[in-house]
Design a protein around this motif. Structure first.
Motif, short mmCIF file in Angstrom:
data_model
loop_
_atom_site.label_atom_id
_atom_site.label_comp_id
_atom_site.label_asym_id
_atom_site.label_seq_id
_atom_site.Cartn_x
_atom_site.Cartn_y
_atom_site.Cartn_z
N MET B 147 0.83 -1.21 0.00
CA MET B 147 0.00 0.00 0.00
C MET B 147 0.86 1.26 0.00
O MET B 147 0.50 2.27 -0.63
CB MET B 147 -0.96 -0.01 1.20
CG MET B 147 -1.99 -1.13 1.15
SD MET B 147 -2.98 -1.16 -0.38
CE MET B 147 -4.03 0.26 -0.10
N LEU B 148 2.00 1.22 0.69
CA LEU B 148 2.91 2.37 0.62
C LEU B 148 3.35 2.58 -0.84
O LEU B 148 3.48 3.72 -1.29
CB LEU B 148 4.15 2.13 1.50
CG LEU B 148 3.93 2.11 3.01
CD1 LEU B 148 5.25 1.86 3.74
CD2 LEU B 148 3.30 3.42 3.50
N GLU B 149 3.55 1.49 -1.55
CA GLU B 149 3.94 1.61 -2.96
C GLU B 149 2.82 2.23 -3.80
O GLU B 149 3.09 3.05 -4.68
CB GLU B 149 4.31 0.23 -3.51
CG GLU B 149 5.60 -0.31 -2.89
CD GLU B 149 5.88 -1.78 -3.23
OE1 GLU B 149 5.10 -2.37 -4.04
OE2 GLU B 149 6.85 -2.33 -2.69
N VAL B 150 1.56 1.88 -3.49
CA VAL B 150 0.45 2.50 -4.22
C VAL B 150 0.39 4.00 -3.93
O VAL B 150 0.21 4.82 -4.84
CB VAL B 150 -0.90 1.82 -3.86
CG1 VAL B 150 -2.06 2.57 -4.50
CG2 VAL B 150 -0.90 0.36 -4.30
N MET B 151 0.57 4.35 -2.66
CA MET B 151 0.53 5.78 -2.30
C MET B 151 1.63 6.55 -3.04
O MET B 151 1.40 7.63 -3.58
CB MET B 151 0.69 5.95 -0.78
CG MET B 151 -0.48 5.40 0.04
SD MET B 151 -0.15 5.43 1.84
CE MET B 151 -0.80 7.05 2.28
N GLU B 152 2.83 6.00 -3.05
CA GLU B 152 3.94 6.70 -3.71
C GLU B 152 3.75 6.75 -5.23
O GLU B 152 4.09 7.74 -5.87
CB GLU B 152 5.27 6.04 -3.36
CG GLU B 152 5.80 6.40 -1.98
CD GLU B 152 5.88 7.92 -1.74
OE1 GLU B 152 6.31 8.66 -2.64
OE2 GLU B 152 5.49 8.36 -0.64
N TYR B 153 3.22 5.67 -5.78
CA TYR B 153 2.95 5.62 -7.22
C TYR B 153 1.93 6.70 -7.61
O TYR B 153 2.11 7.43 -8.61
CB TYR B 153 2.44 4.22 -7.57
CG TYR B 153 2.03 3.99 -9.00
CD1 TYR B 153 2.79 4.47 -10.07
CD2 TYR B 153 0.90 3.22 -9.28
CE1 TYR B 153 2.39 4.21 -11.38
CE2 TYR B 153 0.50 2.96 -10.58
CZ TYR B 153 1.25 3.47 -11.63
OH TYR B 153 0.86 3.21 -12.91
#
Lengths: 317, 317
Positions: B147-153
């Motif tokens: 989910m951190l990756e989705v936020m950063e993406y």
């Protein structure tokens, strides 16, 4: 400074302009002890009387009166019932005497009972055509060009710029993009509640019940700034006692902060209703002598419209 | 796709990952009919169970229990008075039976009565050291890496990313920067009121009285998203019936929208409490069969932690 490099071309040289330029320069210069990280660069602006004309009455009052007129045929009882009767008659003297309860009733009658999308459309349609009686120009053109320049200068300096208004949040958001280049989330204002519902097709909608949620004036301004933004702004601009607590809260953050008050002292180009002028209406805040004294004692900037602004509106040469 | 170019390396290939990538690509491609202007790119994320672990109880409950323990010496009456007695005993079975009034009383006792700055410090000190009993790791490390990756993406794709949590807004803001790379204004949560006051030195402060202002769960989520942001997000992520109305509101905006629910179905690496599992607590929302059916009927993405996530936490290899 070369004219081309001047971010505030509608400002005369003077203390106010210098203070704004100095504040931005030092808080955005990584080598300066007053440097502020980008993520903390937040500035807040009152709307009525700070960003656009608020006399002889708030623009939102003109909207409410027009709404009353439009709705009156469905409410024959308004002809004989206060506060509707006086409001419909455009009796500004009576309006000045309305109680807070009267005003809440008028807001409920004119601002509630529809979906959020429906209200947005009503305001957008109105603001596209409504004109100020004195200038015979659209209300949305009566924004102060010097303040638009400050907003853009701050944005270009990586500040997030918020409007923090005692006026209705949904009302201001309906035109904030075209008038101020502000996103909806950059407008904090007085708000009625919304109610999540499903429409006949089962689609999610938000209704506007006549229930006050946030009264964003005076102490409400720092409270709502904290609610929305979580900390004091680095800079705040206002023009009345309704902004006093916002400026005090700004200064409480410590370090480099800019607190500024716009003084209406130009009855030729706009209006004069500062401490030296007869107060026309103190119900919603005014630039009182006490506020002026506080500003001087605390190092806040007092912006004289007469002295500091080369032009007031973009349509002036 | 080359590994280097993959913005979601902790996701397994599959429907969920593809749906997220497709949504971002089409809404950020100016030639695509589903293109969304930068100023309208808003995404909202529930926190508990969507961004970090919420079992066996919310992290904020652990904070409240620790606060109760710290404050208990000043309140000898708590030893014999509910809900304090059960809460202090760490009686989780009793906790599950607390009424909303009980919980409000516990929140008032542990979250109110200090300045906003004081509360921030209390939370920041606690979150720096508090550990989850199962992993013996800091709570703040138990965020879901996918989910951190989705936020950063999304951020890299010029989306504004907001956390929209039933948890306390001031609580989450105290650690949102270090845990989620989120600014205070990017956290919308349940809130008690604040009260503007002057301290002994005449400095402006905001106190936290024990008065609920916003309950940001279920219908409160779309209502507060509208209050803070003024329109539905383009994308929303949740994990329970507490997020149902937020996803419905998101979809109501029309055009290209992404609605996603995280399904907890991995009892080895985390917990399993979806529709197929015994429900451990439905008071605050759960992933019910009805929610699953709605998701399928409306084209929402169901993210299986077991199937879709290559790893769950950043500390896993």
């Amino acid at each position: 400074m070369s004219a081309a490099a001047d971010p505030l071309p509608s400002w005369n040289e003077g203390e106010a302009k210098t203070a704004i330029l100095d504040f931005v320069r030092k808080t955005t210069d990584a080598t300066n002890p007053d440097f502020v990280r980008e993520k903390d660069r937040v500035a807040t602006f009152d709307q009525d009387g700070t960003l656009w004309v608020e006399h002889p009455f708030y623009t939102q009052v003109a909207f409410a009166l027009k709404r009353l007129t439009d709705l009156a045929p469905q409410h024959p009882e308004w002809k004989t019932t206060e506060p509707y009767k006086s409001a419909l008659a455009g009796d500004l003297a009576a309006f000045a005497k309305f109680t807070v309860n009267d005003l809440e009733e008028l807001v409920a009658a004119t601002h509630a009972g529809m979906t959020t999308d429906g209200f947005h459309t009503i305001v957008a349609d109105w603001i596209a055509k409504a004109k100020h009686p004195r200038w015979d120009r659209l209300y949305k053109d009566l924004v102060y060009q010097p303040m638009l320049e400050v907003m853009e200068y701050l944005r270009a300096s990586r500040y997030k710029v918020y409007i923090v208004t005692g006026g209705g949040q949904a009302f201001v958001r309906a035109y904030a993009d075209q008038v101020y280049n502000s996103r909806p989330e950059e407008v904090i204002g007085s708000s009625i509640a919304t109610q999540f519902e499903y429409d006949a097709e089962g689609r999610a909608v938000l209704m506007r019940p006549p229930k006050l949620l946030l009264y964003n004036d005076s102490s409400g301004k720092p409270q709502d700034i904290y609610l929305f933004l979580g900390r004091p702004p680095q800079a705040a601009f206002g023009n009345s006692t309704g902004d006093q607590q916002m400026l005090e809260y700004t200064q409480s953050g410590g370090g480099a902060r800019l607190m500024a008050l716009v003084l209406h002292d130009d009855d030729k180009r706009e209006y004069a209703y500062g401490p030296d002028s007869p107060q026309t209406d103190t119900k919603f805040g005014a630039f009182t002598q006490a506020l002026y004294d506080e500003a001087k004692a605390k190092g806040w900037i007092v912006v004289s419209m007469k002295r500091d602004w080369k032009r007031i509106f973009s349509f002036e040469s």
